[in-house]
Scaffold this active site. Sequence first.
Site, mmCIF file in Angstrom:
data_model
loop_
_atom_site.group_PDB
_atom_site.id
_atom_site.type_symbol
_atom_site.label_atom_id
_atom_site.label_comp_id
_atom_site.label_asym_id
_atom_site.label_seq_id
_atom_site.Cartn_x
_atom_site.Cartn_y
_atom_site.Cartn_z
ATOM 1 N N TYR A 18 0.821 -1.217 0.000
ATOM 2 C CA TYR A 18 0.000 0.000 0.000
ATOM 3 C C TYR A 18 0.853 1.265 0.000
ATOM 4 C CZ TYR A 18 -4.332 -2.529 0.637
ATOM 5 O OH TYR A 18 -5.414 -3.339 0.432
ATOM 6 N N TYR A 145 -14.494 -4.327 3.192
ATOM 7 C CA TYR A 145 -13.130 -4.778 2.901
ATOM 8 C C TYR A 145 -12.946 -6.150 3.532
ATOM 9 C CZ TYR A 145 -8.146 -5.359 2.679
ATOM 10 O OH TYR A 145 -6.893 -5.882 2.429
ATOM 11 N N ASP A 238 -17.230 -11.660 9.173
ATOM 12 C CA ASP A 238 -15.801 -11.372 9.058
ATOM 13 C C ASP A 238 -15.391 -10.575 10.298
ATOM 14 O OD1 ASP A 238 -13.278 -10.445 8.587
ATOM 15 O OD2 ASP A 238 -13.693 -9.666 6.568
ATOM 16 N N LYS A 267 -6.643 -10.973 12.607
ATOM 17 C CA LYS A 267 -5.745 -9.933 13.125
ATOM 18 C C LYS A 267 -5.340 -10.085 14.602
ATOM 19 C CE LYS A 267 -6.245 -6.423 9.656
ATOM 20 N NZ LYS A 267 -7.385 -6.392 8.727
HETATM 21 C C1 PLP Z 1 -7.462 -6.860 7.331
HETATM 22 C C2 PLP Z 1 -8.777 -7.483 7.038
HETATM 23 C C3 PLP Z 1 -8.884 -8.620 6.228
HETATM 24 C C4 PLP Z 1 -7.685 -9.219 5.526
HETATM 25 O O1 PLP Z 1 -6.764 -9.729 6.416
HETATM 26 P P1 PLP Z 1 -5.234 -9.920 5.952
HETATM 27 O O2 PLP Z 1 -4.635 -10.692 7.068
HETATM 28 O O3 PLP Z 1 -4.678 -8.543 5.811
HETATM 29 O O4 PLP Z 1 -5.249 -10.682 4.681
HETATM 30 C C5 PLP Z 1 -10.125 -9.189 6.050
HETATM 31 N N1 PLP Z 1 -11.216 -8.662 6.641
HETATM 32 C C6 PLP Z 1 -11.150 -7.580 7.416
HETATM 33 C C7 PLP Z 1 -12.402 -7.074 8.057
HETATM 34 C C8 PLP Z 1 -9.942 -6.938 7.632
HETATM 35 O O5 PLP Z 1 -9.884 -5.832 8.378
#
Ligand code: PLP
Length: 425
Positions: A18, A145, A238, A267
């Site tokens: 990025y 996202y 998610d 994360k």
């Molecule tokens: C960061 C993120 C992802 C992707 O995760 P990566 O480990 O960066 O591939 C997917 N969904 C959400 C909501 C995110 O914030």
Amino acid sequence: MQTPSLSARDQDLIWHPYTQMQTAPAPVGIVRGQGALLFDENNNSYIDATSSWWVNIHGHAHPHIAQQLAAQALQLEHCIFAGYTHPPAVNLAERLLKILPDNQRRVFYSDNGSTAIEVALKMAIQYWDNKGTRKHKILAFKNAYHGDTFGAMSVSGRSVFTRVFDDLLFDVHFLDVPTAENISQIITAIAALQPEDIAAFVFEPLLQGSGGMIMYDATAFEQLLQYCSSRHILLIADEVMTGFGRTGKNFAMEYVQTKPDIICLSKGLTGGTMALGVTTSTAAVYEAFLSSDKLKTLFHGHSFTANPLACTAALASMDLFIDPACATNRQRIHEKHIAFLSELQQWAVIKNARLLGTILAFEIITTNADGYTNSLADQLHRFFREKRIMLRPLGNTLYILPPYCITNEQLDQVYNSIRELVSIL
Ligand SMILES: *Cc1c(COP(=O)(O)O)cnc(C)c1O
């Protein structure tokens, strides 16, 4: 001759994520971390006010996590995960299922947030295929996202991130984020799509992170989930960024009654120590893959699936996460944010100041359009870097998303830097 700095050596070799490499300033070389602080090669400290891309929860180089990792590295570092298993993977699955919504029964491991999403999408599509119905339609939110791989990009809102690839992404029906006013229109729109053809709805519960820290209403969201659930649309939560306490509850789905069929985590999972992804499912989803027919297998895996070191980091992080001191810290941050929020709301250069759990966000009013490419972002990033505070705005959206160990004094320093920014805008 002096040895060149880390930063200079980096600039000869490395392509950063990025980052527009032509115009970006030289990266800061970070050599050490402790608590909410990171130290550069000249021993300057930086406050990590966005948790190193939202992953860190207990602070950097945490001794408990480090010690568990070191011990595991001497015991078993990795092993194929098809046909074999190991204690960290099993222990972590047991402990995760205890704190996740109680309809979750199975844990599938992968490497990161994007892969957790890819797995969830494959589970959902193949779930229906295994049951003898092909369903092609998928629902997601505008501005969503879900990651940077092609499946994850497909279910993400079309944006500057996806622009070049848009015609290669599969079709998804994008919904507005629900409010009390638009919820019945959203439901009518789904009904018009023939819900029996919809395989799944994938969403970031209550908070769209990369989309600009957009927070939305739990009541309307609940209505949407209930409708989808009543039409047998699989719900994929998610929780890659909302998981592990960020929003004030352990998982954002705890703000609603409806339980998801599939949950994605990554994360905060290892406390920000190592890359690991998890996709969990209900018994119903899992059982649809059980068959004497090999074609009903979930054909997905990665070389490092369920890496024992990553699972160990997650277990050690979980020890710290379930300690009541962690919840106390989150509450402390929330209360400090509340006080600062009321201050923010009085400033004319700021709009939409908002708060969810440990996350505080607002927009700086500019003459350019809001959004990720707003040119203010680079200026803001530089401003805070000079103040030795790591805040990386999303366009003109600024947010604080700290590790839970951040001290009150450190938080005050972050607030002060924002006060100073506002005074010069
Ligand atoms: C960061 C993120 C992802 C992707 O995760 P990566 O480990 O960066 O591939 C997917 N969904 C959400 C909501 C995110 O914030």
